[in-house]
Motif scaffolding. Structure first.
Motif, PDB file in Angstrom:
ATOM      1  N   ALA A 185      34.334  28.967  39.128  1.00 21.62           N
ATOM      2  CA  ALA A 185      35.463  28.366  38.368  1.00 21.62           C
ATOM      3  C   ALA A 185      36.283  29.551  37.674  1.00 21.62           C
ATOM      4  CB  ALA A 185      35.212  27.298  37.317  1.00 21.62           C
ATOM      5  N   SER A 186      37.510  29.551  37.575  1.00 19.34           N
ATOM      6  CA  SER A 186      38.291  30.344  37.030  1.00 19.34           C
ATOM      7  C   SER A 186      39.858  29.989  36.764  1.00 19.34           C
ATOM      8  CB  SER A 186      38.447  31.686  37.876  1.00 19.34           C
ATOM      9  OG  SER A 186      38.862  31.855  38.991  1.00 19.34           O
ATOM     10  N   ASN A 187      40.224  30.626  35.500  1.00 19.67           N
ATOM     11  CA  ASN A 187      41.743  30.478  35.500  1.00 19.67           C
ATOM     12  C   ASN A 187      42.170  31.685  34.856  1.00 19.67           C
ATOM     13  OD1 ASN A 187      40.974  30.682  32.606  1.00 19.67           O
ATOM     14  ND2 ASN A 187      40.901  28.305  32.272  1.00 19.67           N
ATOM     15  N   ALA A 188      43.270  31.716  34.312  1.00 21.07           N
ATOM     16  CA  ALA A 188      44.027  33.058  33.804  1.00 21.07           C
ATOM     17  C   ALA A 188      43.012  33.596  32.917  1.00 21.07           C
ATOM     18  CB  ALA A 188      45.290  32.801  33.402  1.00 21.07           C
ATOM     19  N   SER A 189      42.373  33.210  31.924  1.00 25.18           N
ATOM     20  CA  SER A 189      41.656  33.607  30.907  1.00 25.18           C
ATOM     21  C   SER A 189      39.987  33.841  31.137  1.00 25.18           C
ATOM     22  CB  SER A 189      42.025  33.322  29.486  1.00 25.18           C
ATOM     23  OG  SER A 189      41.683  31.980  29.386  1.00 25.18           O
ATOM     24  N   THR A 190      39.549  32.793  32.098  1.00 28.69           N
ATOM     25  CA  THR A 190      37.942  32.774  32.176  1.00 28.69           C
ATOM     26  C   THR A 190      37.562  32.831  33.584  1.00 28.69           C
ATOM     27  OG1 THR A 190      38.103  30.459  32.205  1.00 28.69           O
ATOM     28  CG2 THR A 190      38.052  31.171  30.131  1.00 28.69           C
ATOM     29  N   ARG A 191      36.207  32.939  33.489  1.00 26.29           N
ATOM     30  CA  ARG A 191      35.657  33.030  34.845  1.00 26.29           C
ATOM     31  C   ARG A 191      34.040  32.726  34.642  1.00 26.29           C
ATOM     32  NH1 ARG A 191      35.704  33.432  39.793  1.00 26.29           N
ATOM     33  NH2 ARG A 191      34.115  34.513  41.116  1.00 26.29           N
ATOM     34  N   LEU A 192      33.674  31.707  35.383  1.00 28.26           N
ATOM     35  CA  LEU A 192      32.169  31.249  35.401  1.00 28.26           C
ATOM     36  C   LEU A 192      31.671  31.334  36.994  1.00 28.26           C
ATOM     37  CD1 LEU A 192      29.858  29.600  34.263  1.00 28.26           C
ATOM     38  CD2 LEU A 192      30.995  27.355  35.351  1.00 28.26           C
ATOM     39  N   THR A 193      30.414  31.820  36.881  1.00 26.20           N
ATOM     40  CA  THR A 193      29.664  31.799  38.185  1.00 26.20           C
ATOM     41  C   THR A 193      28.381  31.387  37.816  1.00 26.20           C
ATOM     42  OG1 THR A 193      30.822  33.803  38.935  1.00 26.20           O
ATOM     43  CG2 THR A 193      28.772  33.334  40.084  1.00 26.20           C
ATOM     44  N   GLN A 194      28.059  30.470  38.502  1.00 27.55           N
ATOM     45  CA  GLN A 194      26.754  29.689  38.177  1.00 27.55           C
ATOM     46  C   GLN A 194      25.947  29.906  39.837  1.00 27.55           C
ATOM     47  OE1 GLN A 194      26.817  26.082  36.260  1.00 27.55           O
ATOM     48  NE2 GLN A 194      24.680  26.176  35.822  1.00 27.55           N
ATOM     49  N   ARG A 195      24.794  30.299  39.977  1.00 27.35           N
ATOM     50  CA  ARG A 195      23.898  30.119  40.946  1.00 27.35           C
ATOM     51  C   ARG A 195      22.719  29.273  40.901  1.00 27.35           C
ATOM     52  NH1 ARG A 195      24.169  35.924  43.893  1.00 27.35           N
ATOM     53  NH2 ARG A 195      26.630  35.748  44.074  1.00 27.35           N
ATOM     54  N   PHE A 196      22.179  28.728  41.816  1.00 24.87           N
ATOM     55  CA  PHE A 196      21.327  27.682  41.752  1.00 24.87           C
ATOM     56  C   PHE A 196      20.148  27.798  42.688  1.00 24.87           C
ATOM     57  CE2 PHE A 196      25.343  25.694  41.004  1.00 24.87           C
ATOM     58  CZ  PHE A 196      25.199  24.890  39.729  1.00 24.87           C
ATOM     59  N   SER A 197      18.908  27.691  42.345  1.00 19.56           N
ATOM     60  CA  SER A 197      17.561  27.902  43.129  1.00 19.56           C
ATOM     61  C   SER A 197      16.545  26.821  42.798  1.00 19.56           C
ATOM     62  CB  SER A 197      17.241  29.367  42.903  1.00 19.56           C
ATOM     63  OG  SER A 197      16.786  29.715  41.385  1.00 19.56           O
ATOM     64  N   VAL A 252      32.744  34.678  31.363  1.00 17.75           N
ATOM     65  CA  VAL A 252      33.648  35.579  30.793  1.00 17.75           C
ATOM     66  C   VAL A 252      34.810  35.079  30.386  1.00 17.75           C
ATOM     67  CG1 VAL A 252      34.636  37.831  30.874  1.00 17.75           C
ATOM     68  CG2 VAL A 252      32.633  37.428  32.039  1.00 17.75           C
ATOM     69  N   SER A 253      35.117  35.198  29.102  1.00 22.25           N
ATOM     70  CA  SER A 253      36.339  34.593  28.462  1.00 22.25           C
ATOM     71  C   SER A 253      36.927  35.582  27.391  1.00 22.25           C
ATOM     72  CB  SER A 253      35.889  33.284  27.692  1.00 22.25           C
ATOM     73  OG  SER A 253      35.462  33.487  26.495  1.00 22.25           O
ATOM     74  N   GLU A 254      38.168  35.270  26.692  1.00 23.89           N
ATOM     75  CA  GLU A 254      38.656  36.149  25.773  1.00 23.89           C
ATOM     76  C   GLU A 254      37.852  36.472  24.711  1.00 23.89           C
ATOM     77  OE1 GLU A 254      39.593  32.044  25.269  1.00 23.89           O
ATOM     78  OE2 GLU A 254      40.145  33.057  27.039  1.00 23.89           O
ATOM     79  N   ARG A 255      36.887  35.737  24.316  1.00 24.02           N
ATOM     80  CA  ARG A 255      36.026  35.726  23.225  1.00 24.02           C
ATOM     81  C   ARG A 255      34.698  36.521  23.735  1.00 24.02           C
ATOM     82  NH1 ARG A 255      34.613  30.121  20.304  1.00 24.02           N
ATOM     83  NH2 ARG A 255      33.556  31.778  18.841  1.00 24.02           N
ATOM     84  N   GLY A 256      34.666  36.971  24.935  1.00 27.30           N
ATOM     85  CA  GLY A 256      33.438  37.895  25.305  1.00 27.30           C
ATOM     86  C   GLY A 256      32.681  36.998  26.329  1.00 27.30           C
TER      87      GLY A 256
END
Length: 188
Positions: free
Chosen positions: A161-173, A17-21
């Protein structure tokens, strides 16, 4: 990470998720090949890596918004596969993160590191290793955490991973499960 490399393949699902959607990634990655499906910026894109050749395709919005195509050219290439080989413009950027080695390289965490308290993710006991994000797959100035399973053969379970404007969540299986990638038809 050496256990992850030794497994040779993984299925990874990410939400960004970022400022671009929002964006969603579904990746089946092995050592020298992989397939990644993206829903991003309102479009859809698929990338296949088969050794030294990377193929990509997408709908019009995906080609325009993700790859930067002009609308007139995108119309001609909608759902047709475009091949790239090492040395072609865009090859490296497009191929990064689709194979297992490049995925692990893109999601590095560097010092200063700290160990986070144990918790459970999807029924798996994990411990967090948090630091500064250093890979190309994460935005600058991000704090990143690898959540690693505990036990005799620890493996990555989640990367955040995240900062002020983005968030990444990645799951592994599906560590070590075979990944089959077919050479596409309808090549442009």
């Amino acid at each position: 990470m050496s256990n992850a490399r030794a497994k040779g393949s993984v299925h990874a699902v990410a939400r960004f998720v970022s400022e671009r959607g929002p964006a969603a990634f579904d990746n089946h990655a092995a050592r020298h090949h992989g397939v990644q499906r993206l829903s991003i910026y309102g479009g859809h894109v698929t990338i296949r890596v088969l050794g030294p050749i990377t193929y990509f395709t997408g709908d019009k919005r995906g080609l325009v918004k993700y790859f930067g195509y002009k609308a007139k050219l995108a119309v001609l290439q909608v759902h047709k596969w475009v091949p790239l080989i090492a040395g072609n413009k865009g090859y490296r950027v497009l191929t990064e993160g689709v194979t297992l080695p490049s995925m692990l390289h893109n999601e590095r965490v560097v010092a200063p590191l700290r160990i986070l308290p144990a918790r459970t993710i999807d029924g798996v006991p994990v411990v967090g290793v948090q630091g500064r994000a250093a890979g190309r797959g994460v935005r600058r100035h991000s704090i990143a955490t690898w959540w690693i399973s505990t036990g005799a053969h620890p493996l990555p379970v989640e990367f955040d991973a995240s900062n002020a404007s983005t968030r990444l969540t990645q799951r592994f299986s599906a560590w070590g499960k075979p990944v089959r990638v077919k050479r596409p038809h309808a090549i442009f």
